[in-house]
Write a protein that holds these residues in place. Sequence first.
Motif, PDB file in Angstrom:
ATOM      1  N   ASP A  93       0.819  -1.216   0.000  1.00 37.80           N
ATOM      2  CA  ASP A  93       0.000   0.000   0.000  1.00 37.80           C
ATOM      3  C   ASP A  93       0.850   1.261   0.000  1.00 37.80           C
ATOM      4  OD1 ASP A  93      -2.133  -1.663   0.048  1.00 37.80           O
ATOM      5  OD2 ASP A  93      -2.810  -1.162   2.067  1.00 37.80           O
ATOM      6  N   ASN A  94       2.142   1.132   0.329  1.00 37.06           N
ATOM      7  CA  ASN A  94       3.025   2.293   0.395  1.00 37.06           C
ATOM      8  C   ASN A  94       3.691   2.630  -0.935  1.00 37.06           C
ATOM      9  OD1 ASN A  94       2.875   2.748   3.347  1.00 37.06           O
ATOM     10  ND2 ASN A  94       3.801   0.730   3.437  1.00 37.06           N
ATOM     11  N   VAL A  95       3.517   1.793  -1.947  1.00 40.88           N
ATOM     12  CA  VAL A  95       4.245   2.011  -3.193  1.00 40.88           C
ATOM     13  C   VAL A  95       3.640   3.161  -3.980  1.00 40.88           C
ATOM     14  CG1 VAL A  95       4.923  -0.411  -3.321  1.00 40.88           C
ATOM     15  CG2 VAL A  95       2.858   0.355  -4.497  1.00 40.88           C
ATOM     16  N   LEU A  96       4.454   3.776  -4.824  1.00 43.74           N
ATOM     17  CA  LEU A  96       3.962   4.805  -5.721  1.00 43.74           C
ATOM     18  C   LEU A  96       3.467   4.185  -7.025  1.00 43.74           C
ATOM     19  CD1 LEU A  96       3.740   7.925  -6.086  1.00 43.74           C
ATOM     20  CD2 LEU A  96       5.876   7.781  -7.370  1.00 43.74           C
ATOM     21  N   GLY A 102      -4.678   3.859 -13.783  1.00 49.97           N
ATOM     22  CA  GLY A 102      -5.902   4.570 -13.423  1.00 49.97           C
ATOM     23  C   GLY A 102      -5.897   5.046 -11.981  1.00 49.97           C
ATOM     24  N   TRP A 103      -7.102   5.286 -11.467  1.00 54.67           N
ATOM     25  CA  TRP A 103      -7.259   5.865 -10.143  1.00 54.67           C
ATOM     26  C   TRP A 103      -7.286   4.787  -9.056  1.00 54.67           C
ATOM     27  CZ3 TRP A 103      -6.819  10.925  -9.468  1.00 54.67           C
ATOM     28  CH2 TRP A 103      -7.109  11.778 -10.530  1.00 54.67           C
ATOM     29  N   GLU A 104      -6.602   5.067  -7.958  1.00 51.40           N
ATOM     30  CA  GLU A 104      -6.683   4.253  -6.753  1.00 51.40           C
ATOM     31  C   GLU A 104      -6.690   5.197  -5.551  1.00 51.40           C
ATOM     32  OE1 GLU A 104      -4.771  -0.045  -7.533  1.00 51.40           O
ATOM     33  OE2 GLU A 104      -3.288   1.538  -7.251  1.00 51.40           O
ATOM     34  N   TRP A 125      -5.173   9.047   0.759  1.00 50.36           N
ATOM     35  CA  TRP A 125      -4.397   9.315  -0.446  1.00 50.36           C
ATOM     36  C   TRP A 125      -5.182   8.961  -1.701  1.00 50.36           C
ATOM     37  CZ3 TRP A 125      -3.574   5.068  -3.452  1.00 50.36           C
ATOM     38  CH2 TRP A 125      -3.387   3.817  -2.867  1.00 50.36           C
ATOM     39  N   LEU A 126      -4.871   9.690  -2.747  1.00 47.73           N
ATOM     40  CA  LEU A 126      -5.480   9.521  -4.060  1.00 47.73           C
ATOM     41  C   LEU A 126      -4.349   9.476  -5.078  1.00 47.73           C
ATOM     42  CD1 LEU A 126      -8.015   9.554  -5.957  1.00 47.73           C
ATOM     43  CD2 LEU A 126      -7.781  12.055  -5.969  1.00 47.73           C
ATOM     44  N   ARG A 127      -4.327   8.429  -5.906  1.00 42.81           N
ATOM     45  CA  ARG A 127      -3.224   8.235  -6.847  1.00 42.81           C
ATOM     46  C   ARG A 127      -3.751   7.970  -8.249  1.00 42.81           C
ATOM     47  NH1 ARG A 127       0.174   3.391  -5.100  1.00 42.81           N
ATOM     48  NH2 ARG A 127      -1.566   2.184  -5.905  1.00 42.81           N
ATOM     49  N   TYR A 128      -3.084   8.593  -9.223  1.00 42.16           N
ATOM     50  CA  TYR A 128      -3.378   8.273 -10.625  1.00 42.16           C
ATOM     51  C   TYR A 128      -2.097   7.759 -11.271  1.00 42.16           C
ATOM     52  CZ  TYR A 128      -4.707   8.444 -15.477  1.00 42.16           C
ATOM     53  OH  TYR A 128      -4.976   8.086 -16.768  1.00 42.16           O
ATOM     54  N   LEU A 129      -2.166   6.551 -11.794  1.00 36.03           N
ATOM     55  CA  LEU A 129      -1.023   5.920 -12.445  1.00 36.03           C
ATOM     56  C   LEU A 129      -1.273   5.837 -13.946  1.00 36.03           C
ATOM     57  CD1 LEU A 129       1.685   4.413 -12.210  1.00 36.03           C
ATOM     58  CD2 LEU A 129       0.379   2.300 -11.889  1.00 36.03           C
ATOM     59  N   GLY A 130      -0.397   6.499 -14.711  1.00 33.31           N
ATOM     60  CA  GLY A 130      -0.484   6.459 -16.157  1.00 33.31           C
ATOM     61  C   GLY A 130       0.749   5.815 -16.760  1.00 33.31           C
ATOM     62  N   GLU A 131       0.747   5.693 -18.068  1.00 31.35           N
ATOM     63  CA  GLU A 131       1.896   5.087 -18.745  1.00 31.35           C
ATOM     64  C   GLU A 131       3.143   5.950 -18.604  1.00 31.35           C
ATOM     65  OE1 GLU A 131       2.125   2.223 -20.072  1.00 31.35           O
ATOM     66  OE2 GLU A 131       0.078   1.547 -20.469  1.00 31.35           O
ATOM     67  N   THR A 135       0.848  10.549 -10.256  1.00 36.39           N
ATOM     68  CA  THR A 135       0.565  11.663  -9.348  1.00 36.39           C
ATOM     69  C   THR A 135      -0.126  11.122  -8.105  1.00 36.39           C
ATOM     70  OG1 THR A 135       0.339  13.243 -11.168  1.00 36.39           O
ATOM     71  CG2 THR A 135      -0.656  13.848  -9.066  1.00 36.39           C
ATOM     72  N   LYS A 136       0.297  11.617  -6.954  1.00 37.28           N
ATOM     73  CA  LYS A 136      -0.281  11.146  -5.701  1.00 37.28           C
ATOM     74  C   LYS A 136      -0.496  12.325  -4.761  1.00 37.28           C
ATOM     75  CE  LYS A 136       0.318   7.642  -2.069  1.00 37.28           C
ATOM     76  NZ  LYS A 136       1.193   6.566  -1.545  1.00 37.28           N
ATOM     77  N   LEU A 137      -1.709  12.430  -4.258  1.00 36.79           N
ATOM     78  CA  LEU A 137      -2.077  13.434  -3.262  1.00 36.79           C
ATOM     79  C   LEU A 137      -2.344  12.708  -1.960  1.00 36.79           C
ATOM     80  CD1 LEU A 137      -2.841  16.459  -2.773  1.00 36.79           C
ATOM     81  CD2 LEU A 137      -5.189  15.811  -3.342  1.00 36.79           C
TER      82      LEU A 137
END
Length: 342
Positions: A93-96, A102-104, A125-131, A135-137
Motif C-alpha cells: 500500500d506504500n508504493v507509488l 488509473g485511479w486508486e 491518499w489519491l493516486r493516478y497511475l499512467g503510462e 501523481t499522488k495526493l
Amino acid sequence: MKRILLILCLISICANAQIENFFKYSTFYSSATVGSPFIEREDYIAIDKGYEDVTTIHKYDYNLTFGIRKIARMDYEYKVKTWYYGTEKAVADNVLIGNALGWEYLANFSFIRQRGEKFINQNYWLRYLGERCVTKLQYVDNQRVDLKYNSFDTRYRVSKGNWDFTAGICFRMHDPYGINPIEDFWTPGESTFTQLAGDFGYSTQYVQGQWHWFNNEELIATSNDEFFKHYFGDAVASFNERELDKLGTQKDLNLVLGAAYYKYTNKFWLHAWANVLPYHYGLDDYSFDYDQESIEWMEWDTGLVFGLRINKHFGIFIEGTHQRFWMKPLYECKFGFNYLIF
C-alpha cells in the motif's frame, strides 16, 4: 433547445459513468475492536512515614475505524480474511507504482486508545497511475509517532522491463519540525528549575519541612521529588506544544527521484522501491532547517517485499518499509519462514 438538452443529457450520462467507474471495485469498511489494557508495573511514592500506591491503571484499549479503499493487489498478495478491518498493514500500500493503471485511493480514519493514551490516526491518499506519469495526493496524521503532513507528488515515469524510474517534484505542508521552543525560552544556568516552573504557572508553599506544589491553587505534589518526577516534564512538553502551534503550517518544495523493481513467479517474487528527496527548498520562515552539507539531511521512503518457495514444504519471506521525513524515522520489518507439514 433540444440540442442543448441532448448535450446536457450526454454530459450527465458520461459524468455518471465516470463516477461509477471511479468507485467500481472499491470497498467501504468500518470496524471496532476492544481489548484488555496493558498492566503497568507497580509504582509507589513515599508520603510522610508511609507510602502510596500510584500504579497506573489503564482503561480498556479500543480501535474504532472507518474507511474506503480501492487498491489493486500485487500478484504476491491475496485476501486472507473475509472482511476489511481497517487495521491491515499491507506493505504494498506504500508504493507509488501500483499494479493497475488509473485511479486508486485509500481513506482511513481511526479513534484509538492504547495504554491510556488517546489519539487519532488518519491516512488519505489519491493516486493516478499512467503510462508516462504518476501523481499522488496524500494527507497523513499519525499521532502515535507525531507525524502530520500533506503532500502533492507528481512525476514523469519511464518503464524498462521490470523497472520503473520516476522523477518530479513534491510539495509538502507540515507541522513545524526540528524546533525546540524551550531552548529559546530557557538557558540552563541562568535560572533554576524552580524559577522555570514558576514561569509555567506553578507555585510552591513550604509545609512541614517539604515544598508543596500547586497548579491553579490545586495541590498536585507534596515534595520537590514528586513534582519534578511526575509534573515538570509535562509542563515543558505542554509549553513546546503551545509555542509550536503558534508557528502554524510550514511548506517546502522538494526534488524527488524514484526507482522500483517488480518481478513475480510462483516460486519467487521481489518487489523493491526507493524514493529519495535529495534537494529541499523551504517556503516559510520555520520550514525544516536542512544541513545541505551533510548526508543526514537526505530523506527517503523505501520498501522491500521478498518471497522464495524453496520447495513445496518450505519457504522464506522478508517484508519491510523505512521512511524518514524531517529526521523522523518510521519503519517496520517482518521476516521468517513457513514450513508446511503434510
